[in-house]
Design a protein around this motif. Structure first.
Motif, PDB file in Angstrom:
ATOM      1  N   LYS A 310       1.141  -1.165   0.283  1.00 36.01           N
ATOM      2  CA  LYS A 310      -0.152   0.205  -0.330  1.00 36.01           C
ATOM      3  C   LYS A 310       0.752   1.756  -0.210  1.00 36.01           C
ATOM      4  O   LYS A 310       0.792   2.740  -0.992  1.00 36.01           O
ATOM      5  CB  LYS A 310      -0.785  -0.345   1.464  1.00 36.01           C
ATOM      6  CG  LYS A 310      -1.771  -1.149   1.071  1.00 36.01           C
ATOM      7  CD  LYS A 310      -2.950  -0.975   2.201  1.00 36.01           C
ATOM      8  CE  LYS A 310      -4.096  -2.057   2.080  1.00 36.01           C
ATOM      9  NZ  LYS A 310      -4.761  -1.638   3.631  1.00 36.01           N
ATOM     10  N   ARG A 311       2.122   1.223   0.832  1.00 35.32           N
ATOM     11  CA  ARG A 311       2.758   2.580   0.702  1.00 35.32           C
ATOM     12  C   ARG A 311       3.395   2.299  -0.578  1.00 35.32           C
ATOM     13  O   ARG A 311       2.996   3.817  -1.095  1.00 35.32           O
ATOM     14  CB  ARG A 311       4.508   2.408   1.828  1.00 35.32           C
ATOM     15  CG  ARG A 311       5.093   2.914   2.009  1.00 35.32           C
ATOM     16  CD  ARG A 311       5.921   3.032   2.577  1.00 35.32           C
ATOM     17  NE  ARG A 311       6.705   2.125   2.569  1.00 35.32           N
ATOM     18  CZ  ARG A 311       7.721   1.250   1.384  1.00 35.32           C
ATOM     19  NH1 ARG A 311       8.384   3.091   0.884  1.00 35.32           N
ATOM     20  NH2 ARG A 311       8.036   0.342   1.507  1.00 35.32           N
ATOM     21  N   VAL A 312       4.138   1.691  -0.880  1.00 34.25           N
ATOM     22  CA  VAL A 312       4.092   1.544  -2.523  1.00 34.25           C
ATOM     23  C   VAL A 312       3.554   2.330  -3.838  1.00 34.25           C
ATOM     24  O   VAL A 312       3.621   2.902  -4.847  1.00 34.25           O
ATOM     25  CB  VAL A 312       5.257   0.480  -2.912  1.00 34.25           C
ATOM     26  CG1 VAL A 312       5.502   0.355  -4.847  1.00 34.25           C
ATOM     27  CG2 VAL A 312       6.421  -0.184  -1.934  1.00 34.25           C
ATOM     28  N   THR A 313       1.956   1.779  -3.966  1.00 39.66           N
ATOM     29  CA  THR A 313       1.503   2.219  -4.178  1.00 39.66           C
ATOM     30  C   THR A 313       1.098   3.250  -4.698  1.00 39.66           C
ATOM     31  O   THR A 313       1.006   4.636  -5.264  1.00 39.66           O
ATOM     32  CB  THR A 313      -0.241   0.972  -4.489  1.00 39.66           C
ATOM     33  OG1 THR A 313       0.230  -0.237  -4.675  1.00 39.66           O
ATOM     34  CG2 THR A 313      -1.051   1.407  -4.793  1.00 39.66           C
ATOM     35  N   THR A 314       0.936   4.085  -3.070  1.00 35.52           N
ATOM     36  CA  THR A 314       0.966   4.769  -2.446  1.00 35.52           C
ATOM     37  C   THR A 314       1.509   6.454  -3.790  1.00 35.52           C
ATOM     38  O   THR A 314       0.837   6.922  -4.016  1.00 35.52           O
ATOM     39  CB  THR A 314       0.191   5.902  -1.338  1.00 35.52           C
ATOM     40  OG1 THR A 314      -0.873   4.967  -0.349  1.00 35.52           O
ATOM     41  CG2 THR A 314       0.191   6.733  -0.852  1.00 35.52           C
ATOM     42  N   GLU A 315       2.976   6.037  -2.934  1.00 38.52           N
ATOM     43  CA  GLU A 315       4.368   6.756  -3.273  1.00 38.52           C
ATOM     44  C   GLU A 315       3.798   6.914  -4.719  1.00 38.52           C
ATOM     45  O   GLU A 315       4.281   7.377  -5.834  1.00 38.52           O
ATOM     46  CB  GLU A 315       5.439   6.197  -2.966  1.00 38.52           C
ATOM     47  CG  GLU A 315       5.848   6.667  -1.372  1.00 38.52           C
ATOM     48  CD  GLU A 315       6.382   5.476  -1.183  1.00 38.52           C
ATOM     49  OE1 GLU A 315       7.387   4.979  -2.108  1.00 38.52           O
ATOM     50  OE2 GLU A 315       7.573   5.520   0.400  1.00 38.52           O
ATOM     51  N   ALA A 316       3.622   5.967  -5.775  1.00 38.59           N
ATOM     52  CA  ALA A 316       3.815   5.669  -7.208  1.00 38.59           C
ATOM     53  C   ALA A 316       2.434   6.430  -7.346  1.00 38.59           C
ATOM     54  O   ALA A 316       2.976   7.391  -8.640  1.00 38.59           O
ATOM     55  CB  ALA A 316       3.403   4.621  -7.520  1.00 38.59           C
ATOM     56  N   ILE A 317       1.375   5.828  -7.402  1.00 45.72           N
ATOM     57  CA  ILE A 317       0.080   6.952  -8.075  1.00 45.72           C
ATOM     58  C   ILE A 317       0.297   8.950  -7.141  1.00 45.72           C
ATOM     59  O   ILE A 317      -0.226   9.224  -8.435  1.00 45.72           O
ATOM     60  CB  ILE A 317      -1.073   6.633  -7.071  1.00 45.72           C
ATOM     61  CG1 ILE A 317      -1.600   5.643  -7.628  1.00 45.72           C
ATOM     62  CG2 ILE A 317      -2.707   7.815  -7.739  1.00 45.72           C
ATOM     63  CD1 ILE A 317      -2.822   4.049  -6.849  1.00 45.72           C
ATOM     64  N   ASN A 318       0.581   9.049  -6.292  1.00 43.75           N
ATOM     65  CA  ASN A 318       1.438  10.275  -6.089  1.00 43.75           C
ATOM     66  C   ASN A 318       1.639  11.154  -6.762  1.00 43.75           C
ATOM     67  O   ASN A 318       1.479  12.525  -7.175  1.00 43.75           O
ATOM     68  CB  ASN A 318       1.292  10.552  -4.429  1.00 43.75           C
ATOM     69  CG  ASN A 318      -0.203  10.086  -3.863  1.00 43.75           C
ATOM     70  OD1 ASN A 318      -1.093  10.729  -4.015  1.00 43.75           O
ATOM     71  ND2 ASN A 318       0.204  10.066  -2.457  1.00 43.75           N
ATOM     72  N   GLU A 319       3.070  10.437  -7.103  1.00 42.76           N
ATOM     73  CA  GLU A 319       4.236  11.223  -8.172  1.00 42.76           C
ATOM     74  C   GLU A 319       2.883  11.142  -9.435  1.00 42.76           C
ATOM     75  O   GLU A 319       3.899  11.998  -9.390  1.00 42.76           O
ATOM     76  CB  GLU A 319       5.864  10.061  -8.120  1.00 42.76           C
ATOM     77  CG  GLU A 319       6.796  10.848  -8.536  1.00 42.76           C
ATOM     78  CD  GLU A 319       8.281   9.527  -8.535  1.00 42.76           C
ATOM     79  OE1 GLU A 319       8.904   9.935  -8.914  1.00 42.76           O
ATOM     80  OE2 GLU A 319       7.916   8.791  -8.194  1.00 42.76           O
ATOM     81  N   MET A 320       2.879  10.416 -10.065  1.00 47.14           N
ATOM     82  CA  MET A 320       1.855   9.997 -11.079  1.00 47.14           C
ATOM     83  C   MET A 320       1.001  11.495 -11.518  1.00 47.14           C
ATOM     84  O   MET A 320       1.170  11.632 -12.321  1.00 47.14           O
ATOM     85  CB  MET A 320       1.841   8.648 -11.821  1.00 47.14           C
ATOM     86  CG  MET A 320       1.113   8.802 -12.768  1.00 47.14           C
ATOM     87  SD  MET A 320      -0.077   7.686 -13.760  1.00 47.14           S
ATOM     88  CE  MET A 320      -1.365   8.344 -12.356  1.00 47.14           C
ATOM     89  N   MET A 321       0.476  11.702 -10.139  1.00 43.38           N
ATOM     90  CA  MET A 321      -0.324  11.983 -10.289  1.00 43.38           C
ATOM     91  C   MET A 321       0.162  13.909  -9.955  1.00 43.38           C
ATOM     92  O   MET A 321      -0.812  14.698 -10.014  1.00 43.38           O
ATOM     93  CB  MET A 321      -1.086  11.721  -9.119  1.00 43.38           C
ATOM     94  CG  MET A 321      -2.603  10.853 -10.135  1.00 43.38           C
ATOM     95  SD  MET A 321      -2.927  11.135 -11.250  1.00 43.38           S
ATOM     96  CE  MET A 321      -4.333  12.443 -10.753  1.00 43.38           C
ATOM     97  N   ALA A 322       0.890  14.560  -9.591  1.00 45.05           N
ATOM     98  CA  ALA A 322       1.425  15.227  -8.815  1.00 45.05           C
ATOM     99  C   ALA A 322       1.333  16.684 -10.052  1.00 45.05           C
ATOM    100  O   ALA A 322       0.730  17.251  -9.351  1.00 45.05           O
ATOM    101  CB  ALA A 322       2.738  15.352  -8.049  1.00 45.05           C
ATOM    102  N   PRO A 323       2.639  16.324 -11.183  1.00 43.05           N
ATOM    103  CA  PRO A 323       1.754  17.343 -12.340  1.00 43.05           C
ATOM    104  C   PRO A 323       0.165  17.542 -12.120  1.00 43.05           C
ATOM    105  O   PRO A 323      -0.399  18.415 -13.120  1.00 43.05           O
ATOM    106  CB  PRO A 323       2.102  16.454 -13.472  1.00 43.05           C
ATOM    107  CG  PRO A 323       2.863  15.746 -13.348  1.00 43.05           C
ATOM    108  CD  PRO A 323       2.679  15.198 -11.553  1.00 43.05           C
TER     109      PRO A 323
END
Length: 370
Positions: A310-323
């Motif tokens: 869940k931590r890895v998924t959260t980091e990946a999605i939030n990084e992708m979604m930032a811009p």
């Protein structure tokens, strides 16, 4: 599949037709990569709620890529379709503006795209009338969407708008002479109805004087290759289920939702969609967000368990979604951007629709004044 009396519009697509559609779609993709200039794409969404990650990975990301390749891109906000199966439209203006905001935030370029709600294009909707003259009641009732709504209605009377939904959808596609329509496999019968209408119109009514080509091209299906993304509860991702991560959500909201995502008790993380759909869904979301193979993601997490996943998924999605989030916030704070995009799109779509309708009237010999 190409005869005028085609009737293969059943609720399921037979395997032979599906294989053929896949081959044609692969050929189409190759042609677009070689030279995108001959192609015009029509796609869009109903403004029934906020778009989410399922929409992004399932269609939006691909739409942006097709536009970057040079495909002439038309995006329809299908607002009339909201009332095909609903008693009220709700906050329709807010939903339309939210939908356009999401389009712009994910990277659709308004300088290269035509974005418009079909309710604002009278000439588009007028095409439904001549189109209705060349389809039968039984064909409409065999359409998958119409059948599904009828079966789920509990004997509720079906509206004429819902019954003619496939014809309205055909008008959306054909008015702008789109020859590429991105669809999922379950949507192939919808596109086939549009192809049938285009062919029948040419055969029955002909063409404007001096025209060497049919008014309407035969739109081709561009089948989606995106894997299905489940909701956070392991069920189908759906706005009505409340199991989605919306594009407009903050990083904190996303983290809270993913923390509650359904997994299982097995500590070792594997990618096994059949036997471990919930865990595999989070693995897949991570892989999609980072452009990696899901098996590689699962192997990397290994015995880290659901917490690490869940931590890895959260980091990946939030990084992708930032811009995307940054762009979305910018647009939300200046709704004049959306207004101008809609104003330009409505003007361009109206011009095209009126031009197409005049050709139709010429073919019907319904031009009475010079």
């Amino acid at each position: 599949m190409h005869s005028d009396e085609i009737a293969n519009l059943e609720s399921t697509v037979d395997e032979a037709s599906l294989r053929r559609s896949e081959r044609l779609s692969d050929d189409l993709k190759a042609k677009i990569q070689e030279d995108a200039s001959p192609f015009r794409m029509l796609t869009g969404d109903r403004p029934t709620g906020r778009l989410h990650l399922g929409h992004y990975f399932g269609s939006l990301k691909n739409r942006v890529e097709l536009q970057k390749q040079g495909v002439d891109s038309w995006f329809i906000v299908a607002d009339y379709q909201v009332i095909t199966d609903r008693d009220a439209v709700g906050e329709i203006k807010d939903r339309v503006f939210g939908l356009v905001t999401d389009y712009l935030a994910v990277g659709i370029d308004p300088a290269k795209a035509v974005i418009f709600p079909h309710s604002q294009i009278p000439a588009l909707n007028e095409l439904v009338l001549p189109f209705l003259s060349i389809v039968t009641d039984s064909e409409l009732r065999r359409n998958p969407t119409v059948k599904a709504e009828l079966d789920a209605s509990g004997n509720r009377p079906m509206s004429g708008l819902l019954l003619t939904y496939p014809v309205h959808q055909a008008a959306d596609i054909l008015f702008c002479k789109a020859n590429v329509v991105p669809v999922g496999k379950d949507q192939l019968p919808h596109l086939e109805q549009a192809r049938v209408i285009a062919q029948r119109f040419d055969k029955r009514y002909g063409r404007p004087a001096g025209a060497t080509h049919p008014i309407f091209p035969r739109p081709q299906a561009l089948l989606s290759e995106a894997p299905s993304v489940l909701g956070l509860d392991g069920q189908k991702m759906s706005k009505s289920r409340g199991n989605t991560i919306e594009l407009g959500m903050s990083a904190d909201e996303t983290a809270k939702l993913l923390k509650k995502a359904v997994t299982d008790s097995e500590r070792r993380i594997t990618y096994d969609p059949v036997n471990r759909p919930e865990v595999s869904n989070l693995v897949q979301l991570t892989a999609l967000a980072t452009n990696r193979d899901p098996h590689e993601v699962a192997d990397e997490i290994g015995d880290g368990g659901a917490g690490t996943l869940k931590r890895v998924t959260t980091e990946a999605i939030n990084e992708m979604m930032a811009p995307i989030r940054a762009r979305r916030l910018e647009i939300e704070n200046d709704q004049a951007i959306v207004e101008q995009v809609l104003r330009d799109g409505i003007a361009r779509a109206t011009e095209q629709a009126e031009e197409t309708l005049r050709e139709v009237h010429e073919a019907l010999h319904m031009i009475y004044l010079s």
